[in-house]
Each structure stands twice: as C-alpha cells, then as structure tokens.
Design a protein around this motif. Structure first.
Motif, PDB file in Angstrom:
ATOM      1  N   TRP A  14     -45.304  74.081  10.567  1.00 38.61           N
ATOM      2  CA  TRP A  14     -44.710  72.827  10.812  1.00 38.61           C
ATOM      3  C   TRP A  14     -43.281  72.643   9.134  1.00 38.61           C
ATOM      4  O   TRP A  14     -42.213  72.469   9.698  1.00 38.61           O
ATOM      5  CB  TRP A  14     -45.814  71.820  11.031  1.00 38.61           C
ATOM      6  N   ALA A  18     -40.618  73.109  11.261  1.00 37.05           N
ATOM      7  CA  ALA A  18     -39.677  70.925  11.417  1.00 37.05           C
ATOM      8  C   ALA A  18     -38.738  70.607  12.132  1.00 37.05           C
ATOM      9  O   ALA A  18     -38.173  71.166  11.766  1.00 37.05           O
ATOM     10  CB  ALA A  18     -41.108  70.253  11.144  1.00 37.05           C
ATOM     11  N   THR A  22     -40.059  64.504  14.111  1.00 36.79           N
ATOM     12  CA  THR A  22     -41.560  65.214  14.461  1.00 36.79           C
ATOM     13  C   THR A  22     -42.429  64.464  12.953  1.00 36.79           C
ATOM     14  O   THR A  22     -41.677  65.190  11.828  1.00 36.79           O
ATOM     15  CB  THR A  22     -41.734  66.124  14.779  1.00 36.79           C
ATOM     16  N   LEU A  24     -46.518  65.757  11.664  1.00 32.37           N
ATOM     17  CA  LEU A  24     -47.749  66.989  12.138  1.00 32.37           C
ATOM     18  C   LEU A  24     -48.543  66.055  10.477  1.00 32.37           C
ATOM     19  O   LEU A  24     -47.835  66.503   9.768  1.00 32.37           O
ATOM     20  CB  LEU A  24     -48.005  68.142  12.014  1.00 32.37           C
ATOM     21  N   VAL A  47     -50.475  64.117  15.734  1.00 34.31           N
ATOM     22  CA  VAL A  47     -49.013  65.122  16.070  1.00 34.31           C
ATOM     23  C   VAL A  47     -47.700  64.147  16.869  1.00 34.31           C
ATOM     24  O   VAL A  47     -48.271  63.257  17.169  1.00 34.31           O
ATOM     25  CB  VAL A  47     -49.137  66.194  17.025  1.00 34.31           C
ATOM     26  N   GLY A  49     -43.735  63.295  18.161  1.00 31.20           N
ATOM     27  CA  GLY A  49     -42.971  63.960  18.311  1.00 31.20           C
ATOM     28  C   GLY A  49     -41.996  63.349  19.580  1.00 31.20           C
ATOM     29  O   GLY A  49     -42.712  62.378  20.328  1.00 31.20           O
ATOM     30  N   HIS A  53     -47.557  61.641  21.470  1.00 31.70           N
ATOM     31  CA  HIS A  53     -48.521  61.850  20.385  1.00 31.70           C
ATOM     32  C   HIS A  53     -49.715  62.056  20.658  1.00 31.70           C
ATOM     33  O   HIS A  53     -50.236  61.572  22.224  1.00 31.70           O
ATOM     34  CB  HIS A  53     -47.804  60.252  19.884  1.00 31.70           C
ATOM     35  N   LEU A  96     -46.774  73.835  19.165  1.00 35.17           N
ATOM     36  CA  LEU A  96     -46.175  72.752  18.244  1.00 35.17           C
ATOM     37  C   LEU A  96     -44.596  73.379  19.200  1.00 35.17           C
ATOM     38  O   LEU A  96     -43.519  72.457  19.211  1.00 35.17           O
ATOM     39  CB  LEU A  96     -46.446  72.517  17.158  1.00 35.17           C
ATOM     40  N   ILE A 101     -42.287  70.648  18.882  1.00 32.59           N
ATOM     41  CA  ILE A 101     -42.016  70.322  17.265  1.00 32.59           C
ATOM     42  C   ILE A 101     -41.878  70.984  16.365  1.00 32.59           C
ATOM     43  O   ILE A 101     -41.599  70.021  15.597  1.00 32.59           O
ATOM     44  CB  ILE A 101     -44.450  69.548  17.314  1.00 32.59           C
TER      45      ILE A 101
END
Length: 106
Positions: A14, A18, A22, A24, A47, A49, A53, A96, A101
């Motif tokens: 991430w 990413a 977003t 994480l 998480v 985005g 969520h 993801l 994300i």
C-alpha cells in the motif's frame, strides 16, 4: 508465510502503490489478553477509499477466524460495514487492487 510477514507485505505494498485519497492502517491489537484498551477479535487493518471503508483480516493460507473475530465480523455485517477476510500474501493485495486502494503492479 507467517501472518506478521503477510501484514508487513500488505502494508508495504500500500505504501508503495497507494492511490490518492486512500488509507490503510494497522489496528495494533495483536495478542489482546485483557490489556487496557485492547479488545479481542479486532481485525488487522482498517481500509478507507473513495468507494468504501471497512476492515481487513489477514490470515495465513490455513488460518481460521477466532470466535471473537467472527463476532466482530457479524457486528460489522449487521451495520453494513465491509469486513474482508483474506488468506496468504497475494489475496489481500489483489483485493486492494480490485477495491481501488492501490494501483495494479506492473
């Protein structure tokens, strides 16, 4: 892979890929054994985005949810909060990507 290794790999992925807007984040709750402020059953990651969520629980290939984790999952589902359970290293990264994300790796 150990769950801690999966966790590190997903967070690193991430951080590297990413998408804007977003988030994480780790929920530091490993080994909740009655310590003040820790609650059994909380998932590994939150998480957030543009499209969702929710929570993400990471498991090894052979991992299983504990009773408190199943209870938390049911609570989330009762309130319309997404709760994902993934297995191994690749499954959470694909999720993801699918959820927007992170960018897809080249």
């Amino acid at each position: 892979m150990k769950e801690s290794q999966i966790h590190k790999a997903v967070v690193a992925h991430w951080k590297a890929l990413a998408l804007p807007g977003t988030f994480l984040g780790t929920i530091p709750n490993m080994g909740a054994m009655g310590q003040h402020g820790l609650t059994k059953g909380l998932p590994d990651l939150i998480v957030i985005g543009p499209k969702l969520h929710g929570y993400l629980e990471l498991k090894t290939e052979s991992g299983k949810l504990t009773g408190p984790q199943r209870d938390f999952q049911a609570l989330c589902e009762a309130h319309g909060i997404p709760f994902y359970v993934t297995y191994g290293r690749d499954e959470p990264i694909k999720l993801l990507e699918d959820l927007g994300i992170v960018r897809r790796a080249a």
